[in-house]
Scaffold this motif. Structure first.
Motif, PDB file in Angstrom:
ATOM      1  N   PRO A  29       0.778  -1.193  -0.052  1.00 22.03           N
ATOM      2  CA  PRO A  29       0.053  -0.086  -0.121  1.00 22.03           C
ATOM      3  C   PRO A  29       0.892   1.255   0.043  1.00 22.03           C
ATOM      4  O   PRO A  29       1.972   1.284   0.568  1.00 22.03           O
ATOM      5  N   VAL A  30       0.551   2.306  -0.492  1.00 27.34           N
ATOM      6  CA  VAL A  30       1.169   3.549  -0.395  1.00 27.34           C
ATOM      7  C   VAL A  30       0.242   4.554  -0.056  1.00 27.34           C
ATOM      8  O   VAL A  30      -0.992   4.661   0.009  1.00 27.34           O
ATOM      9  N   THR A  31       0.751   5.662   0.503  1.00 27.38           N
ATOM     10  CA  THR A  31       0.104   6.874   0.956  1.00 27.38           C
ATOM     11  C   THR A  31      -0.264   7.937  -0.040  1.00 27.38           C
ATOM     12  O   THR A  31      -0.841   8.903   0.129  1.00 27.38           O
ATOM     13  N   CYS A  32       0.321   7.750  -1.269  1.00 25.93           N
ATOM     14  CA  CYS A  32       0.386   8.911  -2.098  1.00 25.93           C
ATOM     15  C   CYS A  32      -0.647   8.741  -3.175  1.00 25.93           C
ATOM     16  O   CYS A  32      -1.163   7.550  -2.999  1.00 25.93           O
ATOM     17  N   TYR A  33      -1.076   9.530  -3.982  1.00 28.32           N
ATOM     18  CA  TYR A  33      -2.315   9.419  -4.906  1.00 28.32           C
ATOM     19  C   TYR A  33      -1.643   9.299  -6.414  1.00 28.32           C
ATOM     20  O   TYR A  33      -0.998  10.112  -6.823  1.00 28.32           O
ATOM     21  N   GLY A  34      -2.103   7.904  -7.108  1.00 26.32           N
ATOM     22  CA  GLY A  34      -1.867   8.216  -8.656  1.00 26.32           C
ATOM     23  C   GLY A  34      -0.719   7.772  -9.163  1.00 26.32           C
ATOM     24  O   GLY A  34       0.104   8.094  -9.832  1.00 26.32           O
ATOM     25  N   VAL A  35      -0.023   6.613  -8.277  1.00 30.16           N
ATOM     26  CA  VAL A  35       1.057   5.902  -8.668  1.00 30.16           C
ATOM     27  C   VAL A  35       1.082   5.718 -10.269  1.00 30.16           C
ATOM     28  O   VAL A  35       0.037   5.027 -10.601  1.00 30.16           O
TER      29      VAL A  35
ATOM     30  N   SER B  21       6.718   7.832  -9.698  1.00 24.03           N
ATOM     31  CA  SER B  21       5.894   9.120  -9.454  1.00 24.03           C
ATOM     32  C   SER B  21       4.382   8.956  -9.101  1.00 24.03           C
ATOM     33  O   SER B  21       3.875   7.954  -9.469  1.00 24.03           O
ATOM     34  N   CYS B  22       3.931   9.762  -8.443  1.00 22.70           N
ATOM     35  CA  CYS B  22       2.483   9.802  -7.791  1.00 22.70           C
ATOM     36  C   CYS B  22       1.818  11.239  -8.669  1.00 22.70           C
ATOM     37  O   CYS B  22       2.187  12.205  -7.877  1.00 22.70           O
ATOM     38  N   GLU B  23       1.298  10.842  -9.597  1.00 21.03           N
ATOM     39  CA  GLU B  23       0.686  11.902 -10.386  1.00 21.03           C
ATOM     40  C   GLU B  23      -0.274  12.995  -9.533  1.00 21.03           C
ATOM     41  O   GLU B  23      -0.215  14.201  -9.648  1.00 21.03           O
ATOM     42  N   PHE B  24      -1.305  12.589  -8.706  1.00 21.17           N
ATOM     43  CA  PHE B  24      -2.285  13.446  -8.206  1.00 21.17           C
ATOM     44  C   PHE B  24      -2.088  14.029  -6.819  1.00 21.17           C
ATOM     45  O   PHE B  24      -2.502  14.804  -6.535  1.00 21.17           O
ATOM     46  N   SER B  25      -0.818  13.454  -6.227  1.00 20.89           N
ATOM     47  CA  SER B  25      -0.350  14.191  -4.961  1.00 20.89           C
ATOM     48  C   SER B  25       0.959  14.881  -5.138  1.00 20.89           C
ATOM     49  O   SER B  25       1.655  15.369  -4.104  1.00 20.89           O
TER      50      SER B  25
ATOM     51  N   ALA C  38       2.150  20.073  -8.319  1.00 21.44           N
ATOM     52  CA  ALA C  38       3.155  19.459  -9.351  1.00 21.44           C
ATOM     53  C   ALA C  38       2.435  17.919  -9.759  1.00 21.44           C
ATOM     54  O   ALA C  38       1.406  17.449  -8.882  1.00 21.44           O
ATOM     55  N   MET C  39       2.520  17.564 -10.849  1.00 21.67           N
ATOM     56  CA  MET C  39       1.991  16.372 -11.486  1.00 21.67           C
ATOM     57  C   MET C  39       2.798  15.324 -12.344  1.00 21.67           C
ATOM     58  O   MET C  39       2.877  15.449 -13.377  1.00 21.67           O
ATOM     59  N   PRO C  40       3.655  15.004 -11.409  1.00 20.53           N
ATOM     60  CA  PRO C  40       4.780  13.905 -12.237  1.00 20.53           C
ATOM     61  C   PRO C  40       4.154  12.860 -12.978  1.00 20.53           C
ATOM     62  O   PRO C  40       3.328  12.308 -12.580  1.00 20.53           O
ATOM     63  N   GLN C  41       4.885  12.675 -14.015  1.00 24.51           N
ATOM     64  CA  GLN C  41       4.432  11.611 -15.073  1.00 24.51           C
ATOM     65  C   GLN C  41       5.619  10.612 -15.444  1.00 24.51           C
ATOM     66  O   GLN C  41       6.136   9.972 -14.570  1.00 24.51           O
ATOM     67  N   ASP C  42       6.321  10.378 -16.661  1.00 26.04           N
ATOM     68  CA  ASP C  42       7.435   9.685 -17.002  1.00 26.04           C
ATOM     69  C   ASP C  42       8.538   9.657 -16.155  1.00 26.04           C
ATOM     70  O   ASP C  42       8.967  10.958 -15.636  1.00 26.04           O
ATOM     71  N   VAL C  43       9.306   8.691 -16.021  1.00 29.13           N
ATOM     72  CA  VAL C  43      10.469   8.480 -15.202  1.00 29.13           C
ATOM     73  C   VAL C  43      11.689   7.943 -16.121  1.00 29.13           C
ATOM     74  O   VAL C  43      11.212   6.812 -16.626  1.00 29.13           O
ATOM     75  N   LYS C  44      12.795   8.520 -16.191  1.00 29.59           N
ATOM     76  CA  LYS C  44      13.903   8.038 -16.922  1.00 29.59           C
ATOM     77  C   LYS C  44      15.032   7.999 -16.179  1.00 29.59           C
ATOM     78  O   LYS C  44      15.473   9.165 -15.557  1.00 29.59           O
ATOM     79  N   ILE C  45      15.960   7.192 -16.265  1.00 31.59           N
ATOM     80  CA  ILE C  45      17.366   7.270 -15.418  1.00 31.59           C
ATOM     81  C   ILE C  45      18.321   7.548 -16.555  1.00 31.59           C
ATOM     82  O   ILE C  45      18.114   7.380 -17.856  1.00 31.59           O
ATOM     83  N   SER C  46      19.319   8.391 -16.101  1.00 32.31           N
ATOM     84  CA  SER C  46      20.305   8.752 -17.194  1.00 32.31           C
ATOM     85  C   SER C  46      21.413   7.459 -17.458  1.00 32.31           C
ATOM     86  O   SER C  46      21.299   6.503 -16.590  1.00 32.31           O
ATOM     87  N   PRO C  47      21.821   7.751 -18.783  1.00 33.52           N
ATOM     88  CA  PRO C  47      22.725   6.484 -19.220  1.00 33.52           C
ATOM     89  C   PRO C  47      23.667   6.265 -18.016  1.00 33.52           C
ATOM     90  O   PRO C  47      23.951   4.851 -17.954  1.00 33.52           O
ATOM     91  N   ASP C  48      24.402   7.094 -17.260  1.00 35.99           N
ATOM     92  CA  ASP C  48      25.342   6.717 -16.160  1.00 35.99           C
ATOM     93  C   ASP C  48      24.838   6.179 -15.002  1.00 35.99           C
ATOM     94  O   ASP C  48      25.503   5.840 -14.125  1.00 35.99           O
ATOM     95  N   GLY C  49      23.517   6.249 -14.923  1.00 37.06           N
ATOM     96  CA  GLY C  49      22.946   5.803 -13.597  1.00 37.06           C
ATOM     97  C   GLY C  49      22.762   6.758 -12.518  1.00 37.06           C
ATOM     98  O   GLY C  49      22.407   6.316 -11.313  1.00 37.06           O
ATOM     99  N   LYS C  50      23.236   7.807 -12.690  1.00 38.25           N
ATOM    100  CA  LYS C  50      23.441   8.901 -11.610  1.00 38.25           C
ATOM    101  C   LYS C  50      22.279   9.687 -11.315  1.00 38.25           C
ATOM    102  O   LYS C  50      22.170  10.285 -10.189  1.00 38.25           O
TER     103      LYS C  50
END
Length: 393
Positions: free
Chosen positions: A193-199, A214-218, A242-254
């Protein structure tokens, strides 16, 4: 060995001995070559420096998580699959199938209620359609294009796979859960379970030991321990609304980049430290993030203004912005196997865009069903899939 601090006689003796040894080996090698008996010297093996998640395929290059995603570097599993673009139409309850060589819809597949994303399985053998309001997953065989029997899964807004292929992770957005399931049967194994909204979206660290959600609605971010299947950290983004969407890591992983459609740009996060991220404006309605085949650039769809921003990883800055000539609502998608075309759904315009990654020119605008969302370009290079519309490593 440092010769600088050795006594002179010792150093001269060492150099003489080394020279004699080299000459001896050289003479022996030439003799063996004449006799045809010299064994081939194996190429040096690159040592694995990343201790990955247990069971995860070895990291190919610690400096580039996308090293397996080079142009047309297809796995033997998918090399004979026909190239297609699968478009889930969330308001039509269908999937439009596009032939990328003709830019035409060649088939329309009926699926469950409100399909959101088409997701390649970890083993690359299946495409899963996430029927969010239908509470089912529809499997599609990418070799034949045929849909199989729907599997009951509650609230499947999005779908990911752990880097070792052990679990599927359903992003149950309205249920406020991360549900770990069997990657083949989709049987529920553990619910977090998570406490944020919109995983909704996620990506994994270089070693696969954690992932950022990212939790879109909170307007929040989660850090989840992959092996423990547990949320270990959580933070609120420093932007009101804030309304976070897509997530991507950098090529070097940092670093992790998180698109934010209300802040109109990307958050840049140190995933290991999980401290407050910095912010980089891109355009109105920043939404989808897609890495180029050479790992040098990232394409950023700005849904609210009909543009695509291009971010240069090495220069750490935006270098270009492409405007769709007739406007539009570029949303989710992927890059072609050869890296030459960026495919994006037009969320509010019932269309799909094909964009030249070299020039930014629009190659095609293709009518599809209503509410096209997380389209998948398939097949793509890579050894295995982490899910979403195609995150391959």
């Amino acid at each position: 060995m440092n010769l600088k601090h050795r006594p002179l006689l010792t150093t001269l003796a060492l150099l003489a001995l080394t020279a004699c040894g080299t000459e001896s080996v050289g003479n022996r090698d030439r003799a063996e070559e004449r006799r045809g008996t010299k064994a081939a010297i194996p190429a040096p093996v690159k040592e694995e420096t990343v201790k990955g998640l247990p069971g995860m395929p070895p990291v190919l290059d610690p400096k580039d998580v996308y090293a397996a995603d080079r142009p047309n570097q297809l796995s033997p599993v998918v090399k004979d699959f026909p190239s297609r673009v699968y478009v889930p139409n969330s308001e039509s309850d269908t999937v439009s199938v596009i032939d990328p060589t003709t830019y035409e819809v060649i088939e329309t597949i009926p699926v469950g209620g409100q399909p959101q994303h088409v997701v390649p399985s970890w083993d690359l053998k299946t495409l899963w359609v996430n029927n969010n309001r239908g509470h089912t997953l529809t499997p599609i065989d990418p070799k034949t294009g045929r849909a199989g029997r729907e599997v009951e899964v509650h609230d499947p807004y999005n779908l990911y796979f752990t880097p070792n292929g052990r679990y599927a992770i359903v992003m149950a957005s309205l249920d406020r859960e991360l549900v770990f399931r069997d990657p083949h049967t989709m049987e529920r194994i553990k619910t977090e379970p998570v406490t944020c909204y919109g995983v909704n979206h996620a990506d994994f660290s270089l070693d696969g030991r954690y992932f950022i959600v990212s939790c879109e609605f909170s307007g929040e971010l989660l850090k989840v321990d992959t092996e423990q299947m547990k949320v270990v950290a959580q933070q609120k983004l420093p932007f009101d609304g804030a309304m976070p969407q897509d997530v991507k890591i950098s090529p070097d992983g940092k670093r992790f980049y998180i698109a934010d459609m209300m802040a109109h740009g990307m958050w840049v996060l140190d995933g290991d430290k999980f401290t407050t991220p910095s912010f980089l404006p891109t355009g109105k309605g920043c939404h989808g993030l897609y890495v180029s085949r050479d790992s040098r650039e990232m394409y950023v769809s700005n849904r609210g203004e009909g543009t695509v921003s291009v971010f240069d990883f090495t220069r750490n800055q935006l270098t270009k912005k492409w405007q769709l000539p007739e406007g539009g609502s570029p949303d989710m998608g992927g890059v072609s196997a050869d890296g030459k075309v960026l495919w994006l759904s037009g969320r509010y315009d019932s269309e799909v865009y094909a964009i030249d990654t070299g020039t930014g020119a629009e190659l095609a605008r293709i009518p599809v069903g209503a509410g096209p969302h997380g389209l998948a370009v398939y097949p793509q290079p890579g050894r295995y899939s982490l899910g979403h519309t195609g995150i391959f490593r």
